[in-house]
Scaffold this active site. Structure first.
Site, mmCIF file in Angstrom:
data_model
loop_
_atom_site.group_PDB
_atom_site.id
_atom_site.type_symbol
_atom_site.label_atom_id
_atom_site.label_comp_id
_atom_site.label_asym_id
_atom_site.label_seq_id
_atom_site.Cartn_x
_atom_site.Cartn_y
_atom_site.Cartn_z
ATOM 1 N N LYS A 43 -6.194 4.816 8.103
ATOM 2 C CA LYS A 43 -5.019 5.563 7.645
ATOM 3 C C LYS A 43 -5.329 7.052 7.576
ATOM 4 O O LYS A 43 -4.543 7.893 8.040
ATOM 5 C CB LYS A 43 -4.586 5.049 6.275
ATOM 6 C CG LYS A 43 -3.930 3.677 6.324
ATOM 7 C CD LYS A 43 -3.666 3.145 4.941
ATOM 8 C CE LYS A 43 -2.911 1.813 4.997
ATOM 9 N NZ LYS A 43 -2.734 1.212 3.671
ATOM 10 N N SER A 64 0.811 -1.222 0.000
ATOM 11 C CA SER A 64 0.000 0.000 0.000
ATOM 12 C C SER A 64 0.840 1.266 0.000
ATOM 13 O O SER A 64 0.301 2.365 -0.089
ATOM 14 C CB SER A 64 -0.943 -0.001 1.199
ATOM 15 O OG SER A 64 -0.213 0.135 2.392
#
Lengths: 799, 261
Positions: free
Chosen positions: A693, A650
């Site tokens: 996040k 990611s």
């Protein structure tokens, strides 16, 4: 092009006004869990195929839901049939260590047991009564009389012969003696001595002769007595055989269709005949105090009914929560007698396979594999289609007690394993028997599609769960809030979580808060407080991590611009809780041989997927610039201040951005963080944990003061996954925090570096001021430098 | 059995005392009585032992030994040992029963000794054991003739059979025999079978009965007891004028204990 998301795009709200009900009291509960049509169909399909090997594996992530659905489906299938059998063990008299297994139709087992209980209780008194009957006693007494008459006649004959010789037989303290008589009395010594010598001698001879005859007669007595006892024994056995035959006749007629029962009854007849003396002894009046001994003896004729399905309305559905070998295949218990452990058929105990025989057995797969030897025992039973009671300790040769080897019981049932997907795939891959035995998979959904209709269904699910747990009803604002949280839990605006255990826990906690506030209904505020409470109880570590960042111990910039440094975003999972953590990703470039060095991998801190992502980065750089210049450079990438393992792809967008920033010598905006995977062509790809996040970076920025310049860059594909926290949504709505969606790395570069990435022009290069153009210039410089180095070296070698 | 206050128990070297003491314990439970134990040394045996031709066949030596010489000293020693052992058992049981008791050893003709000792008693108990498969002391039938006291011949072991069998007419119901028989039945928790000389009314059949004419026949009596399997047979003297003729056979062949009243 990137797109900045509006506040209503970062969260899918559920409007309570859209519901026609005001609270869940107005809703009907669901009869079955929604969203599991595929699994239900598979379960029914598997349940109805009677062939061998069509056992089932229910795979999914919610054991509770799987259990509910499997119980319901199998219960319905089981109710349609009534084929269970009763199972019992009985004594095998002449092979005591191998008890005989007998299966009977439902309800026959208890009748069989009661019949044999009756027999065991009656046989003693019956035989005793018969022995006391006139006919038998007369025959037995005749034997005794014959013996006594013979003995008496022998002695009386001796007495008569003695009288004929002028002698009489006397009893002495220790036996018998013959005495000479005189005038009806034993002769006095004086009279004896007055007799002539010949007469005295004759008396002596007569006495010796009579003594010899007496000894001869007495020596025959024991043999005669034994003969009489043998005759009485034969008589008794014949009588016992006749009586037990009479007693067993109705049982033989009643169970004539069951050969195993008939064989057992034959065994009983032989055993009673063989042990009739012991039975008579135990039944004697004087033995009344030996009740325990008598009961133990007669227990040999009783039935150990280990499975009784009397009253069953369908095939059995059994769930064994502790699938040890003993609990599956049954066990042989022991009792202590005089310090020794002994056992017999009455101490055989049924296992779950016995109880579920003819029906369905549900087992937790993970628990099954945690129990030593249990999987092997289950497979063996299913492959052999019989239940063999086995002692693990004897298999391991560590058993020191006498045990049994009971007859196996024919097995016909379906096993439904409930387990995780990972275990299912592992078993498919690693155990050939698994595919042979578990041919049907029932794959359970984890989520439910979130449509308007689904929201109403979900409301009814909440109704079901709250009523099952006897919770307060939910008003429609609470329903809406739970639905929103349901989407957040699966991180998808178009999905709802289906794990009823998770939802039930939330409802229980909201109910508690509502009752504390003496509210008649659970409201949205209670749900909100319950969610916040769940987070607050677990977020100590998150607080510490964020505190270190804010205090500067862990360096994360949220303002300014730095060359070769990008804010990446990681997710840390601790138990049931996960949170986002910003992390600096830095890149450096230098002359070299075209390698992208992943420092995490070099330090053995990078996982396989992370390594793959770094290779994609190298491939991307090579494909973008390799045709235009030799890649005579080396680049290094690292997660700064990371001391644990790094896994996942990611951060690929962030790593490429850091690398191109370093190559182009263009600073990266530190007010932005970026997350996203990327392919070799530079296309952004979705990642997981996007909400955590974003919230992680937002929390740092908020702590330092939101500037309006801050935000997070995510792949466009992740937009539907956004279900952000209320405070983040508020910041987005106020323009203080931005969520940017990008489709490519070039979109991200434009945002992060403030400069267009640049496209290949007609000359086959990039515009000089673009990111790619500046990067290409650097690469060419490195190439020229490398060429000069090589030429200089060649010259030196020539010289 | 509160009306019996004095009991004589006659024993000899062949008996263990267990049967007689079991019956005494049964009858004298919760009673006050004086019990005399009489150990009889048969003078005929002593006389034989003084003869030079005396030989004894010892049962414990069979089948390996022949008859061995018999001396007066050996017989005396055997009697003393047996008497001491019986005295010990006697004391223990009667002390436990809290009955006054004494124990005597006398030598003479057994029947005469017992009759003499029984002059102040109300019941005589004689224990008879089986030796070599034959029940001895059958000669004691004279005892029942020489005394009018109730005489109980106790077989060892006592607890065999399933009832108390009284043979006598209905008129005897009030007699001592009937009372004693009822007492035994009650104390031993056994049914009392009363066999009359006339057939019972049809409603009571198949009750046993023994015609009076057959009472003089020992074989009939033995057949009846085999049939009834009693623990105790009670014979009233009044109903058995020929008892003296019957007793030798009955005492030899009867399997149960016998009470003559």
């Amino acid at each position: 092009m990137h797109r900045r998301l509006a506040a209503d795009e970062v969260f899918r709200r559920c409007d309570p006004a859209g519901f026609e009900f005001t609270d869940t009291r107005a809703l009907e509960p669901l009869l079955e869990l929604p969203g599991h049509a595929r699994a239900t169909e598979a379960l029914r399909f598997g349940a109805r195929i009677r062939s061998r090997g069509y056992n089932l594996y229910a795979l999914g992530s919610s054991r509770v839901d799987m259990h509910d659905v499997v119980q319901r489906v199998m219960g319905a299938e089981a109710a349609a049939r009534v084929e269970p059998q009763d199972c019992c063990y009985v004594n095998r008299f002449r092979g005591g260590s191998r008890p005989r297994a007998i299966t009977l139709p439902t309800g026959e087992g208890i009748r069989f047991r009661n019949d044999l209980d009756g027999f065991a209780g009656e046989i003693g008194p019956m035989l005793t009564g018969f022995v006391q009957e006139q006919d038998f006693r007369t025959r037995s007494q005749a034997l005794t009389d014959a013996l006594q008459n013979a003995q008496r006649q022998a002695l009386e004959g001796l007495q008569e012969r003695a009288h004929g010789m002028g002698l009489t037989m006397l009893q002495t303290p220790q036996g018998f003696a013959f005495a000479p008589m005189h005038e009806g009395k034993v002769m006095e010594r004086e009279a004896f001595e007055a007799l002539p010598g010949e007469q005295r001698e004759a008396i002596g001879h007569n006495i010796d002769a009579m003594n010899a005859e007496l000894i001869e007669a007495l020596q025959e007595f024991p043999a005669r007595h034994q003969e009489m006892l043998r005759a009485q024994k034969v008589l008794l056995r014949e009588a016992a055989a006749q009586q037990v035959n009479v007693a067993l006749r109705p049982l033989r007629k009643r169970y004539q269709a069951y050969p195993d029962v008939l064989a057992f009854l034959d065994d009983i007849e032989h055993d009673v005949t063989d042990n009739v003396e012991a039975i008579m002894e135990l039944s004697a009046e004087g033995a009344q105090q030996n009740g325990q001994m008598r009961e133990r003896f007669y227990s040999r004729y009783r039935v150990n009914l280990i499975v009784d399905n009397t009253g069953a309305t369908g095939d059995p559905v059994v769930y064994e929560s502790n699938p040890t070998v003993d609990n599956l295949t049954g066990r042989v218990e022991h009792r202590s007698e005089m310090g020794n452990l002994v056992t017999d058929f009455s101490l055989i105990r049924a296992g779950a396979l016995h109880r579920a025989n003819g029906g369905y057995l549900l087992l937790d797969a993970e628990r099954l594999f945690q129990r030593p030897f249990a999987w092997e025992a289950l497979k063996r039973a299913l492959l052999d289609e019989r239940i063999q009671i086995e002692s693990v300790s004897h298999q391991l040769s560590i058993g020191f007690t006498v045990t049994l080897d009971p007859d196996p019981v024919p097995l016909r049932l379906k096993v439904i394993l409930l387990g995780s997907r990972l275990l299912y795939y592992l078993l498919c891959d690693a155990d050939p028997d698994f595919a042979l035995l578990f041919k049907i998979a029932a794959d359970f959904e984890d989520t439910l599609d979130r449509s308007d209709g689904a929201e109403l269904t979900y409301a009814r699910l909440l109704t079901t769960l709250s009523r099952r747990e006897e919770l307060l009803p939910l008003d429609r604002t609470a329903v809406a809030r739970v639905i929103e949280h349901g989407s957040r839990l699966v991180a998808d605006q178009d999905k709802l979580i289906l794990h009823t255990r998770t939802i039930t826990d939330l409802l229980i906690q909201a109910d508690h808060l509502a009752r504390e506030a003496t509210a008649p209904l659970i409201e949205a505020a209670h749900v909100e407080a319950a969610v916040a409470g769940q987070v607050r109880r677990l977020d100590r570590v998150r607080g510490e991590v964020h505190e270190r960042i804010i205090d500067g111990i862990v360096r994360v910039e949220t303002s300014g611009a730095v060359i070769g440094q990008v804010n990446g975003l990681a997710v840390l999972g601790i138990g049931d809780f996960s949170f986002g953590q910003p992390a600096r990703i830095t890149a450096t470039v230098r002359a070299g041989r075209g390698e992208v060095i992943d420092i995490e991998r070099e330090a053995k801190l990078g996982g396989n997927i992370h390594s793959k992502a770094m290779m994609i980065v190298a491939s991307f750089i090579g494909s973008r610039f390799g045709a235009m210049a030799a890649l005579s450079l080396n680049a290094s990438l690292v997660f700064e201040q990371s001391y644990g393992g790094i896994e996942g792809d990611s951060a690929t967008l962030a790593e490429v951005a850091a690398l191109l920033s370093a190559l182009a010598a263009l600073p990266v905006r530190q007010s932005l963080a970026i997350t996203g995977s990327m392919d070799q062509r530079g296309q952004a790809q979705a990642i997981g944990g996007v909400n955590e996040k974003i919230e992680g970076f937002h929390d740092i920025c908020q702590a330092r003061g939101l500037t309006g310049d801050q935000g997070v860059v995510i792949p466009s594909a992740n937009a539907r996954h956004l279900m952000l926290r209320a405070d983040v949504r508020a910041a987005v709505a106020a323009g203080q925090f931005a969520i940017h969606c990008v489709d490519t790395i070039d979109d991200a570069l434009a945002l992060l570096l403030g400069t267009d990435a640049g496209s290949v022009d007609a000359d086959g290069g990039y515009p000089a001021d673009s990111v790619n153009g500046r990067a290409l210039a650097s690469i060419r410089r490195f190439a020229a430098f490398a060429r000069e180095q090589r030429d200089g070296l060649a010259r030196k070698e020539k010289e | 059995m509160n009306r019996i206050r004095h009991v004589l128990i006659a024993l000899d070297a062949t008996t263990s005392g267990r049967g007689a003491l079991d019956v005494l314990a049964l009858l004298m439970r919760e009673a006050q009585a004086d019990v005399v134990g009489l150990f009889v040394e048969d003078e005929a045996v002593a006389r034989l032992a003084s003869l030079p031709v005396a030989r004894e066949v010892r049962l414990s030596s069979l089948p390996h030994e022949d008859a061995r010489p018999m001396s007066g000293a050996d017989v005396d020693t055997a009697w003393q040992q047996q008497a001491a052992q019986l005295r010990h058992v006697f004391d223990q049981r009667l002390t436990a029963l809290q009955l006054r008791h004494s124990f005597e050893v006398r030598r003479g003709e057994p029947v005469r000794l017992i009759v003499e000792a029984a002059q102040t008693t109300e019941l005589v108990i004689v224990e008879r054991c089986v030796r070599a498969g034959v029940r001895f002391w059958a000669a004691l039938h004279e005892l029942a003739e020489q005394t009018t006291l109730p005489v109980l011949f106790v077989n060892e072991p006592w607890a065999t059979g399933h009832n108390i069998l009284l043979i006598g007419d209905g008129d005897d119901a009030a007699t001592d025999a009937a009372l004693l028989a009822a007492e035994f039945a009650a104390r031993d928790r056994l049914p009392l079978l009363h066999v009359h000389s006339t057939p019972p009314p049809p409603t009571l059949r198949p009750q046993r009965w023994l015609p009076a004419a057959q009472r003089a026949d020992a074989e009939s009596l033995l057949a009846l007891t085999r049939d009834a399997n009693p623990r105790l047979l009670v014979l009233p003297r009044a109903c058995f004028p020929d008892l003296a003729k019957l007793l030798p056979t009955l005492l030899r062949r009867l399997e149960c204990s016998l009470l003559i009243v």
